[in-house]
Design a protein around this motif. Sequence first.
Motif, PDB file in Angstrom:
ATOM      1  N   GLN A 114     -13.343   4.358 -40.416  1.00  0.00           N
ATOM      2  CA  GLN A 114     -14.539   4.529 -39.611  1.00  0.00           C
ATOM      3  C   GLN A 114     -15.316   3.224 -39.449  1.00  0.00           C
ATOM      4  OE1 GLN A 114     -16.783   7.977 -40.726  1.00  0.00           O
ATOM      5  NE2 GLN A 114     -18.639   7.322 -39.671  1.00  0.00           N
TER       6      GLN A 114
ATOM      7  N   THR B  22     -19.384   9.361 -35.314  1.00  0.00           N
ATOM      8  CA  THR B  22     -18.674  10.639 -35.416  1.00  0.00           C
ATOM      9  C   THR B  22     -19.628  11.828 -35.357  1.00  0.00           C
ATOM     10  OG1 THR B  22     -18.786  10.578 -37.841  1.00  0.00           O
ATOM     11  CG2 THR B  22     -16.832   9.616 -36.807  1.00  0.00           C
TER      12      THR B  22
ATOM     13  N   MET C 254     -15.930   8.738 -26.932  1.00  0.00           N
ATOM     14  CA  MET C 254     -14.659   9.279 -27.390  1.00  0.00           C
ATOM     15  C   MET C 254     -13.493   8.575 -26.720  1.00  0.00           C
ATOM     16  SD  MET C 254     -12.926  13.020 -26.772  1.00  0.00           S
ATOM     17  CE  MET C 254     -12.478  12.506 -25.108  1.00  0.00           C
TER      18      MET C 254
ATOM     19  N   TYR D  29     -12.572  13.488 -36.447  1.00  0.00           N
ATOM     20  CA  TYR D  29     -13.144  13.218 -35.129  1.00  0.00           C
ATOM     21  C   TYR D  29     -13.056  14.471 -34.269  1.00  0.00           C
ATOM     22  CZ  TYR D  29     -14.598   9.874 -31.505  1.00  0.00           C
ATOM     23  OH  TYR D  29     -15.305   9.162 -30.561  1.00  0.00           O
TER      24      TYR D  29
END
Length: 416
Positions: free
Chosen positions: A163, A173, A181, A216
């Motif tokens: 991340q 997230t 995205m 995710y």
Amino acid sequence: MGFPMRILILFVALLLTACGGGGGGGTGNPTASSVVSCILKTYSQSYPSNYDSYNLTPTPTQRFANNVMRSIGVKDYYPTDNNGCNTVAEHSRLLYKKTLDRLQADNIDTVEIYQYGPVTNFNDVTWTTNENSWQIPKTELIWFVQEAHSRNLKVTLVWQLWQNDSVGNQINTTNPTEAEMLRVLRGWHNIIMDMARFSNTSNVDNLYIQWSAFHYPIVTTYTESATLEFISIIDDIRTVFNGKLFMGTPRFYDKRIIEKVDAIVIPLSPSNWSVVDDANISVALLKNRYKDAIDGKFLDFSLNTNMLPSNTPVIWDFNIQSRDKALSQGWVEDGFCVNNCIQNTYVTDFSVQALAVEAAFQAIKEQTHFKTYGINFSTGYWHTDTLVPGSEGFPNLSQSVRGKPAENIIKYWFTK
């Protein structure tokens, strides 16, 4: 894939400290002369008798069909101690050799290896990784594949997406937009393409398409755009990689994706297992709950894919830990202390893992909803024979089956 065992592993700094991220000081290739002089130390296999005295360990009587892939993954960090050898790489090769020998004796035909390292900069147009920051040095990963192949074992490569990047940026997230995205998916496209090229030149047999240990869920909100991005990723990988492609369960259950990969990977746990069930654990009860879970997957696929689930090749994936409440409470960190080393308060119970493995195998063999492509134990094999907590972490609690009763059950079921 969103496995619970990995969701906690999100921060680069923590991983660099605890899991050997960044290569762990694996310096260069061992020389022939130094390998001869380097001897693997003996790791104790002893453990307290109460570790496996809570429930009776089941005796297996069945086996999987010969065409079912039999896979176990090695522990998800690169050993960082030279233990008297000249280099970390020398010692690590000895550990891997012994591990591969044991896995071969357990009748597996595929070994999964877990690689990770930070993206250089999320703000770059093209995402890249610095090979010097890979948790397993590139030379040693190439060597591992060759060593596995020398034992007629195939290799599956899994890449974990972190991340955080190398300069402190973090993927959102919590509430990403569709544009955010798509930027992440296109960045992932860059990373996995690099892994595909590496895998092809290094003769890796199988590659995971979807990231690992990166939660995710936004891909289920913008289903169509996410699906199209993954279709593009798969199509591009097919142009540079000749091996098999596996994908963690597509949360959007799209026929277009399923038909493009060789198998999908479904984590399997007993349905609706509670603390009350812990007290009444048995193979029969567990098998019924595993069947319930498979029935639930069947319903999901039937409603969402417009295809027959029985034609869907599935790899059933497990990370069953060996503690008394592993099934009711889920996965806990096994590599290093968290929450004031709460691991020291857990009750080790090898029988829970053994009962669950036997029950899951029986449920899989009896189900007719899906085509079973394979069985896999993700990061399911510790690097050493150690079975008590210590400097290596908590192998006693781990999903590792090494040296535990579950290993013999797996060995029997995997016999051809």
